[in-house]
Structure formats: structure tokens, C-alpha cells
Design a protein around this motif. Sequence first.
Motif, PDB file in Angstrom:
ATOM      1  N   GLU A 177      61.557  42.011  42.016  1.00  0.00           N
ATOM      2  CA  GLU A 177      60.324  41.228  41.914  1.00  0.00           C
ATOM      3  C   GLU A 177      60.641  39.766  42.212  1.00  0.00           C
ATOM      4  OE1 GLU A 177      57.258  41.849  41.552  1.00  0.00           O
ATOM      5  OE2 GLU A 177      57.296  43.991  41.092  1.00  0.00           O
ATOM      6  N   ALA A 178      60.000  39.254  43.228  1.00  0.00           N
ATOM      7  CA  ALA A 178      60.181  37.825  43.544  1.00  0.00           C
ATOM      8  C   ALA A 178      58.947  37.070  43.069  1.00  0.00           C
ATOM      9  CB  ALA A 178      60.362  37.647  45.053  1.00  0.00           C
ATOM     10  N   GLY A 179      59.128  35.907  42.541  1.00  0.00           N
ATOM     11  CA  GLY A 179      57.981  35.095  42.115  1.00  0.00           C
ATOM     12  C   GLY A 179      57.507  35.458  40.728  1.00  0.00           C
ATOM     13  N   ALA A 180      56.522  34.706  40.261  1.00  0.00           N
ATOM     14  CA  ALA A 180      56.039  34.870  38.890  1.00  0.00           C
ATOM     15  C   ALA A 180      55.214  36.143  38.758  1.00  0.00           C
ATOM     16  CB  ALA A 180      55.203  33.661  38.494  1.00  0.00           C
ATOM     17  N   LEU A 181      55.462  36.848  37.687  1.00  0.00           N
ATOM     18  CA  LEU A 181      54.770  38.095  37.396  1.00  0.00           C
ATOM     19  C   LEU A 181      53.786  37.908  36.255  1.00  0.00           C
ATOM     20  CD1 LEU A 181      57.271  41.067  37.132  1.00  0.00           C
ATOM     21  CD2 LEU A 181      55.634  40.550  38.942  1.00  0.00           C
ATOM     22  N   GLU A 182      52.750  38.720  36.232  1.00  0.00           N
ATOM     23  CA  GLU A 182      51.966  38.903  35.016  1.00  0.00           C
ATOM     24  C   GLU A 182      52.016  40.374  34.656  1.00  0.00           C
ATOM     25  OE1 GLU A 182      48.960  35.088  35.494  1.00  0.00           O
ATOM     26  OE2 GLU A 182      48.249  37.064  36.081  1.00  0.00           O
ATOM     27  N   GLY A 210      44.844  46.446  40.418  1.00  0.00           N
ATOM     28  CA  GLY A 210      45.656  46.128  41.585  1.00  0.00           C
ATOM     29  C   GLY A 210      47.135  46.019  41.266  1.00  0.00           C
ATOM     30  N   GLY A 211      47.562  46.643  40.171  1.00  0.00           N
ATOM     31  CA  GLY A 211      48.940  46.486  39.711  1.00  0.00           C
ATOM     32  C   GLY A 211      49.824  47.693  39.962  1.00  0.00           C
ATOM     33  N   THR A 212      51.098  47.534  39.626  1.00  0.00           N
ATOM     34  CA  THR A 212      52.085  48.601  39.724  1.00  0.00           C
ATOM     35  C   THR A 212      52.385  49.130  38.330  1.00  0.00           C
ATOM     36  OG1 THR A 212      53.094  47.441  41.581  1.00  0.00           O
ATOM     37  CG2 THR A 212      54.431  49.149  40.512  1.00  0.00           C
ATOM     38  N   PRO A 213      52.170  50.408  38.073  1.00  0.00           N
ATOM     39  CA  PRO A 213      52.475  50.944  36.735  1.00  0.00           C
ATOM     40  C   PRO A 213      53.984  50.923  36.473  1.00  0.00           C
ATOM     41  CG  PRO A 213      51.815  52.722  38.226  1.00  0.00           C
ATOM     42  CD  PRO A 213      51.617  51.433  38.974  1.00  0.00           C
ATOM     43  N   ARG A 214      54.351  50.571  35.248  1.00  0.00           N
ATOM     44  CA  ARG A 214      55.782  50.420  34.934  1.00  0.00           C
ATOM     45  C   ARG A 214      56.242  51.296  33.773  1.00  0.00           C
ATOM     46  NH1 ARG A 214      58.337  47.932  39.124  1.00  0.00           N
ATOM     47  NH2 ARG A 214      57.274  46.035  39.782  1.00  0.00           N
ATOM     48  N   VAL A 230      50.127  51.879  28.527  1.00  0.00           N
ATOM     49  CA  VAL A 230      50.922  51.636  29.729  1.00  0.00           C
ATOM     50  C   VAL A 230      51.060  50.149  29.981  1.00  0.00           C
ATOM     51  CG1 VAL A 230      50.512  53.746  31.053  1.00  0.00           C
ATOM     52  CG2 VAL A 230      48.857  51.868  31.133  1.00  0.00           C
ATOM     53  N   THR A 231      52.138  49.814  30.647  1.00  0.00           N
ATOM     54  CA  THR A 231      52.290  48.472  31.180  1.00  0.00           C
ATOM     55  C   THR A 231      52.306  48.558  32.696  1.00  0.00           C
ATOM     56  OG1 THR A 231      54.667  48.321  31.556  1.00  0.00           O
ATOM     57  CG2 THR A 231      53.914  47.995  29.292  1.00  0.00           C
ATOM     58  N   GLY A 232      52.005  47.462  33.318  1.00  0.00           N
ATOM     59  CA  GLY A 232      52.127  47.346  34.762  1.00  0.00           C
ATOM     60  C   GLY A 232      52.389  45.897  35.093  1.00  0.00           C
ATOM     61  N   THR A 233      52.696  45.639  36.347  1.00  0.00           N
ATOM     62  CA  THR A 233      52.904  44.251  36.759  1.00  0.00           C
ATOM     63  C   THR A 233      52.054  43.948  37.972  1.00  0.00           C
ATOM     64  OG1 THR A 233      54.796  44.943  38.088  1.00  0.00           O
ATOM     65  CG2 THR A 233      55.274  44.051  35.909  1.00  0.00           C
TER      66      THR A 233
END
Lengths: 383, 383
Positions: free
Chosen positions: A42-47, A87-91, A144-147
Motif C-alpha cells: 500500500e502506497a500513500g495514506a490509507l483509511e 469502493g474498498g478492498t476487504p481485508r 469486516v475491515t477494508g482499506t
Amino acid sequence: MDEFARIRHWTERRQSPALLASQGVVLGIGDDAAVVGTPPGEAGALEWLLAVDTMVETVHFNDATMAEEDIGWKALAANVSDIAAMGGTPRHALVSISVPKTWEPERVRRLYDGLYACAGQYGVAVIGGDTTSSPLHLVVAVTVTGTVAAGRAICRAGARPGDAVFVTGAAGMSAAGLHFLLAAAAAGEAAAANAAQPMGAAGGSPLGAGAAAPSAPRPRPVPPAAAEAAGTAALVQAHRRPAPSVRAAALLAARGSVTSLDDVSDGLASEAWEIAQASGVKLALRESRLPKSGSLAAYAHRCGADPLEWILYGGEDYVLLGTIAAGDADAAKAELEAAGLPMYIIGEAEAGPAGVELVRDLDVRGPVRREPLAKRGYNHFGG
Amino acid sequence: MDEFARIRHWTERRQSPALLASQGVVLGIGDDAAVVGTPPGEAGALEWLLAVDTMVETVHFNDATMAEEDIGWKALAANVSDIAAMGGTPRHALVSISVPKTWEPERVRRLYDGLYACAGQYGVAVIGGDTTSSPLHLVVAVTVTGTVAAGRAICRAGARPGDAVFVTGAAGMSAAGLHFLLAAAAAGEAAAANAAQPMGAAGGSPLGAGAAAPSAPRPRPVPPAAAEAAGTAALVQAHRRPAPSVRAAALLAARGSVTSLDDVSDGLASEAWEIAQASGVKLALRESRLPKSGSLAAYAHRCGADPLEWILYGGEDYVLLGTIAAGDADAAKAELEAAGLPMYIIGEAEAGPAGVELVRDLDVRGPVRREPLAKRGYNHFGG
């Protein structure tokens, strides 16, 4: 080994270290809390995105409608869909499960089989859980979490007049599948009751039929073969094994032109209302543009049902509904279709007041009418 | 407004924007998922902590043992304690609640009052939830997040021979409080039954006492005044409104000398076993060092119970149990006490095999015996 120890045994070290590492997991199941860092690459700031969804026996499923593996799959899939809808990626996932004594451990194991199959499919790391007993009914709550790149989450509130309205698949499939499953189960019970009657037994209980239920064998899930034979396999699959639009969400989010997004967990009309109200726009959905599956149409015809009722007010399809800048709609559709993913432009956003209308444009000879759609949600068993 | 809309009404915009912002919340309750960024003021790399904990009606509480506000408080507090037990700062909570039709909305509102009171106390932002119906019993599952400096989470596995063993408060209080509540409820029921008998009514039901229960008024929680009168207020408070050791955890984690940490959710002996097994050490707990509250001792004496049984095998105290480098134990204790927080050195870690022993050192004339402690957990209602 007691029951809870057995469940721990099924969940500890079940996923590969490589999968856990790919999701930034530092410490998984087994301590007071899980520890996760930034997923590698992951590049850059995540939420971070966080959502929870619950399934309750007799409210969301029963013995006839879902096998144990289906319950586990769907409990996670519904949550993965919430992440896609931002619009996120499940983690990661955490699983709270409350198990009645009447559920044999083998059934719980199968539920986890389905949950881990879904986790594997979407690359989700299962990092925590809590198992408790339950007096009577199974309850499973998954968090669930996602980013998402910072500032790039897609909410419901961004739709603007002029935007195109789209869905990533046909709605109503799951509700039609549930209709079939309940009808097939009722028919099976009637057949079983007829078969049992000649045996006579010891006459009626003073408490009526209810008193016999506890000793009756548990109904088995309607078998997939019955759906195959009835031409409803796709509908039953949509109900039991929903496939959240994770890949479509990633492609759409990357375009930067999607202005609102929601998953159709509670019915197309209801979710359209959510977007309309949050954004302060009117959504006009064209009846001629609504994707309608062949098996849904055939099954509705066979049982004299109105397919539009399922399409508009069925739920749990977990396709995405959203709005996109009109100028980018065709290009987005082309990109998704090139990736083998459907996308249907089904209407447009108009200036408010907030509301949802169905444009009745199917009858090419008659006048085009517009009907306001009610904001009512999905109710599994009509209760 | 239907019931679920009413619940949304109680949870939306309930916390101040300042609190939400202080926890990095970008988007709270109301969309498909919550969005959170790095909490402001955090310097350096963070890791996230995640845990889930569930409370089930009739398994973890009943009408007599807990008021609705207590259930909400404790459902969150148990989770906050899990974050403390990793040396972290609690940040966010997501609440899954399954509500039976027999629960009036007013009761659910009170449950949320308690949950939000706990959230305010610990600065936790409630950012998501899911409300479903439930056929018969209330189930509430809370997921929490927390943060910790990267690489600084304190697990169970770090205890080394020579470390000191400590707790941050007296264990057994909650279990003794529950004992009192169940006894008081049973006495109340007996009194109510005696009071009802002279009224005669229409004679016995053929189904016995059980058949009358559905129409009987719901038992009310044992009132705090009853505990005050009995001298058990501190015990009942420990059971109903546990106060997780968040501040102690922060101070301890900052020292860098704590080698393992756990919260006493499942009983002192059971949690000591968790640390011992994860770390591969033996923990020797000195009977003379175990903190014993005056009200616990008095209540145990009054009902002829062994206080040590509650202290070792009671649960849900949510004090911290851990190990710390022996050379830093006294300084840590002094720092906590200067902050008004208790810390008790109760034993030491020894070279394995993994296990937990109680050093019977109370009788100063007799020989000091060592007894292995069983690894058994906490069972609320003896079921």
C-alpha cells in the motif's frame, strides 16, 4: 476437548501465513485482540473501512433454506459486500457466533467451512472471534475491515443531477430463490406428512401439532438437485452463495467518476432511496433497462408472481447500485465488460426533491408513465 | 417510525463531532461501512487492534442480574478491556444487536444509554452497527478497535522465568456479585410466590408452574439498594459495571518492561494458564499476595463460601494480569499508585513446564505447600 475448544481448533492456523501476511496481520486469532498493520504494497495514506452484519436463525435462514456452509459463506459475503460498496478492498474479519446446544459441533464445523471458503475467495484474513452458547437459535455476527486510499471512500451522498444510475448485476434473484426454497420445503413437509399418516401412531397430542415438533427430525436443506430440476439453480445460488462485486468495485473506484455507491442488501428500491435521500436527488429508474435474468422471469411466470416485485423489493443480491458522471458511464461499462463483469445503466439522477421513480417505458405504444417507488425494505419470511 | 428506525434515531449523531474527530472518524454510522483514518496526534507507525465479544440473554445475564443500562455498559466494557489487555488505546466500536419482539423499544433505548455512557467514559467512538430481530433472546456482539505503536502490542506469549506476576485489581468481585444477585432474585421470587398464594386464584395449571411463567410479570433487576443494604454494592458494581484498566494499561505499556498481559475475563487461574502456556513458563501465585476485597471476604463468610474459589475461578473482573521484568516491578507499582491505580505483585514466573501453582503461604506456622491450579474457566449460571 469441549465444544469451544473444538471450534478454536477449527479456526486456529486455518489460513496460510502468506494470506495473513498479505493482509498485514501481525497477530491473528488467539490473544485478547488481533493486531494488524498496513497491508504490504500500500502506497500513500490509507483509511480503514469497518462494517458489521448479523444473521439470525429463523429470521434470516432456517433449516430448509440454507445448509450450514451457506450460512457461513453468506455471513461473510454480506460484509465483504459492504466494503465493496464503499469502493474498498476487504481485508479482515472477526466472527461472533452464538451456538445453541441443539447444534451438533459437526454443523458448526460446516458453517466455518463455508465461511473460510468465502474468506479464501475474497482474500479476507479471519483474525478474531468469540464463541458463546445460545439458548435456542444460532446467531452469527461478522465484522469486516477494508482499506481505501485516504479520501477515496465512495459514500451514498455524492450523487448529482445528470449522473447515470447503474447496477453491477440483476436484482431480485435472491428473493426469487428464497421463494422457491420456501415453497419446495412446504411441499416436502406436506409430502412427508402424507407419508407419515398411514403409520397411525398413538393418536393426537392434547397440545396439538406443536408438541410433536421437538421430536420430529430436523428438516434438511432443499437439495441443489431440486433447484436444478426446477430451473431455479441460479436463483438458489444467488440466495445461498451471493458473490459480492469486489472486482467491479475496485475498477469503478479507480476511475474516480463514481459519485455514490451502495450494495443491494435491502432491495433495489430501498437502496435507491438511501442514495436519493443522502444526496438530495431524484433517481429515475427505467423499467426497460433493469436487468432481468431468464430464470427469474421463467420462475415468476410459472408461479404467477410479478418479477418486478422481486427486482425492486427483493434483497440480499449484493450487486452494487450507484451513480457515475454521465460522461464516463459508457467507458466504465466497457472497462467492466472487458474484465468479464456486467454493468447496466438503468436510469439517471435528476434534481430533487429526494425520491425514486420507476419510468414505465416498456410499452412502446402507450405513454411513458412515471411511478414513485415506495421506500420499503426486504423482509425474509414476510413476518 | 418502526422499531429499527427508532434504534437508528438513538444511535445517529449521538456522540459529539469532537469525540469522533479525536478518534480519526471520517464517516460514522449510516453508510455501508464506517471510514476511519489515523487518529490525530499519533506520531510514528501504528498498528490496529481488533476484538469482538458477545453477551447473550440467559447465558451472560438475565432479568434479575442486570438492568438494560448495565448490559449495554458491560458489552462495550468487556471489549475495551481486550484492547487494554494488549497495551492499546481503545478507539472505535461497532454494535450488532438482535432484539426479540418481547423487548419493548424503551428497553433497547436504555441498553444504548448504558453503552454510550461506557463509550463516553473511555472515549470510544461508536461508528457502526447492525440491528436485527431475534426470535427469543437478546444477543449483543460488540467489535472494538484500538491502536498501539507498531511492534508494541503486549501478547500473552512473552513471560520469562524470573518475571514478577501482577494484577491491577482484586479478582473474584464480579462472581461474588453475581452470586449475591442470583440469591437475592431467588429470595425475591420465593417471597412473591408466598405473597401470591393466599390470593388463591383458579387452582394449579395441569402443566405446573412453568405454564404460568409467560404471563407472569418480568422479574425486575435486583435493585442497587438491596446490595447497599447487604454490603455487597462493590461486588454488584463489579459485576454490572466493570471498569477496564485502560489507564493502567497505558502506563504499563509505556514502560516497555511488561512481558505479557491478559485481562481476567475468564478467571484468574484460567488467564494465568493462558499466559503460562503461551509463554512456556510456570506461574507461581502466592496466596498471601492475592488482593481480597473486604466486601468479598465478608460476603463469602456470610454465605459460607470459600472466597478463594471466586478469586481464582470467578470471571469478568476485567482487571489485568501480567508479567513484568522483576527489576522494574516496584517502580511500575509506584508509578501506578501515584496515579491512583492499584497494582499488586502476586507471584513470579519460573522455568517451565507450563503450569500454574498456588503457593499456600498464609499459615505462617505450617509448611509452605504448592498446589497446581486447574485450568477451568468461568461459568455464569453453573449450566
